[in-house]
Each structure stands twice: as structure tokens, then as C-alpha cells.
Design a protein around this motif. Structure first.
Motif, mmCIF file in Angstrom:
data_model
loop_
_atom_site.group_PDB
_atom_site.id
_atom_site.type_symbol
_atom_site.label_atom_id
_atom_site.label_comp_id
_atom_site.label_asym_id
_atom_site.label_seq_id
_atom_site.Cartn_x
_atom_site.Cartn_y
_atom_site.Cartn_z
ATOM 1 N N THR A 164 -0.561 -3.189 5.101
ATOM 2 C CA THR A 164 -0.331 -1.741 5.213
ATOM 3 C C THR A 164 1.057 -1.411 5.752
ATOM 4 N N VAL A 224 3.408 1.162 3.810
ATOM 5 C CA VAL A 224 3.949 2.368 4.433
ATOM 6 C C VAL A 224 5.444 2.473 4.169
ATOM 7 N N ARG A 239 6.907 5.657 2.228
ATOM 8 C CA ARG A 239 7.843 6.520 2.944
ATOM 9 C C ARG A 239 9.150 6.668 2.167
ATOM 10 N N LEU A 291 0.257 7.951 1.776
ATOM 11 C CA LEU A 291 0.779 7.717 3.119
ATOM 12 C C LEU A 291 -0.119 8.366 4.161
ATOM 13 N N TYR A 341 -2.113 6.440 7.194
ATOM 14 C CA TYR A 341 -1.983 6.827 8.604
ATOM 15 C C TYR A 341 -3.343 7.227 9.184
#
Length: 295
Positions: free
Chosen positions: A160, A164, A168, A184, A188
């Protein structure tokens, strides 16, 4: 599935047959008339295949592109369209075979590499997909599709942190790409990070009709005991899709555990079970609501 349609282009002597401002039906009529007089114009067959493909007439599109390829079997544009049509028809093996030939003809072609990355992604051959996608980003470091798929693959592989990073980058470079913000935000949320709310809300604003985004956002609120916002979103989902068994179930769960309105909870669980009779959690919670009501 990530493979996209090729867009028609006006090339060579066909520049006067169709123009971008024409509707597909008019383009098709013009191409039909042209090919009646010039049946050996392979570029026109290619253009007609594109139009037919966009119109969902895949069998006819395949006939046109097959004819073009018999005349020019190494034409990259023809091969890429043929791959798209094969994939749309569910012929994954034929699509892969066509793309392999395209790679032999043009091993450095960006679109060929990207489509090879996509089809290996779809077949869950993630290691090979990453190889192709890395070749794409080596040539085009900000390629949105390649970056997004890399993030998705790393998410599927359980990495992960790397996922990410890629998501991003997509969000930074393409702030209107809702799907990257959704992914995303979901990541989170799975890590219980407050930033999830920011990304999921952005995704929902970019695409307010995406029920997957709305559901992820509702679940975030629900898990953090913000039931009012969660309920609002579940009802929003049901406005878009009244057959969302999950939304009905979760509304029932909130009524059962938070408001203790057992009648309404049973009503919502019944709606969920009417849509999905095999929904075990809805059945179990309905039984619990009945017991609580009787007590």
C-alpha cells in the motif's frame, strides 16, 4: 478494463470523406458511398471500422479491419484497432495475439506497450504488466493510465505504501481524475488516516454519480460514528440506484444500533433481502432487530 477506443482521424485522400464535426451516422454513410466506388481503399475500411466500433457494431467493424490487415498486416493503427475490437468481443486470446504481433512490428511504440500493460493487467499477470507499464513511464513519465495501473497493481499485491505514491502522483498531475482520488481515499480509510475524508470528498465532487465513491465515503463516516452524514450519503446512493442492498442494509444497521428504531431497521433489512436474499448479515441483523423489538 482499461483499453480505450481509437479516435477516427482524417488522413491521406480520405480527408474529404469525413470530418470531425460529422456525426458517426453521417461518417458511416459517406464511407459506405466511398467504398462502393473504391472497395480497395484500406484506409477507408479502417476509418469505417472505427466508426462501426464506436456504434457498437463490432462484427461489421471486425470484418472491415480484417480486410485492411490482409492488405497491410504490419500496419500499427490497424493492429491496435483490431486488438480493441477483439477485446470488446471478449476474445482475450485473439487480442493478446494481435498485440504480440504489434510489439514485434513496433517494439518501442508507446500505445502498443500501454495496451500490452493493460491486457496483462486484466489477466492479472501483474509482474509482466509492471514491466510494460515501466517501459511506458520511461518514455512518458506522467502517463496517467500507466501510473494509475501501477498504483492499482501495488495495492492488489499488498504494497500500500508504493500504491499511495503512485496514486498521489496521479492526483497531483491530474486533479480532475476522480478514480485516483477514490482509490487514495479508500487506502487512507483502510489505514484509519483522516486524510481519507479529503480525498473521498474530492472524488465525490468530481464524480457525484459514482456510487462506489459515495459508499466508501459513507462507510468512513459510519465507522467514525458520524451517522447523519452516513445516512445522507446512503440515501444519495439509493437515489442513484434503489437496488443497492448494501446501502439499505447499512441504513438498517444504523437504525438498529444507533437509533434503536427496530421497526425501521426491519424495514430496511427487508429491502436489502428483497434485492439479495443471500445477504447473510442482513438476515442476521433482521433477526436481531426482531428479538430487540419483541423485548
Amino acid at each position: 478494463m482499461f483499453l480505450g477506443l481509437l479516435t477516427s482521424c482524417n488522413t491521406g485522400d480520405n480527408s474529404q470523406i469525413i470530418t470531425d464535426d460529422m456525426s458517426d451516422s453521417v461518417k458511416l454513410e459517406n464511407l459506405d458511398l466511398h467504398l462502393e466506388k473504391h472497395p480497395d481503399d484500406m484506409q477507408a475500411h479502417y476509418l469505417r471500422a472505427q466508426v462501426l466500433f464506436r456504434m457498437g457494431r463490432n462484427k461489421e467493424a471486425l470484418a472491415d479491419i480484417d480486410k485492411a490487415l490482409r492488405s497491410d498486416p504490419d500496419n500499427i493503427d490497424f493492429l491496435l484497432l483490431n486488438a480493441d475490437i477483439c477485446l470488446k468481443n471478449g476474445n482475450m486470446a485473439d487480442c493478446y495475439k494481435v498485440l504480440q504481433h504489434a510489439e514485434e512490428v513496433a517494439p518501442d511504440n508507446l500505445e502498443v506497450l500501454l495496451k500490452m500493460g493493460e491486457i496483462t493487467f486484466d489477466s492479472k499477470d501483474y509482474d509482466r504488466s509492471i514491466e510494460y507499464l515501466t517501459k511506458v513511464t520511461a518514455k512518458d513519465e506522467n502517463n496517467r493510465t500507466a501510473l494509475f495501473m501501477k498504483g492499482y497493481i501495488y495495492k492488489e499485491k499488498g504494497d500500500t505504501a508504493t500504491a499511495v505514491q503512485f496514486f498521489r502522483k496521479v492526483c497531483d498531475k491530474y486533479p480532475d481524475y476522480a478514480l485516483a482520488f477514490e482509490e487514495l481515499g479508500v487506502l487512507y480509510a483502510s489505514r484509519e488516516e483522516p486524510m481519507a475524508l479529503e480525498y473521498l470528498n474530492t472524488a465525490a465532487k468530481l464524480d457525484p454519480s459514482n456510487t462506489n465513491t459515495l459508499y466508501a465515503l459513507a462507510m468512513f463516516y459510519q465507522n467514525h460514528e458520524d451517522y447523519e452524514n452516513a445516512e445522507t450519503l446512503y440515501h444519495q446512493i439509493l437515489d442513484l440506484n434503489e437496488n443497492s442492498a448494501d446501502a439499505w442494509h447499512n441504513l438498517g444497521w444504523i437504525e438498529l444500533t444507533h437509533y434503536h428504531d427496530y421497526e425501521r431497521a426491519i424495514e430496511y433489512f427487508d429491502k436489502a433481502l428483497a434485492i439479495n436474499p443471500q445477504m447473510e448479515n442482513a438476515a442476521a441483523n433482521r433477526e436481531l432487530a426482531l428479538k430487540m423489538k419483541n423485548q
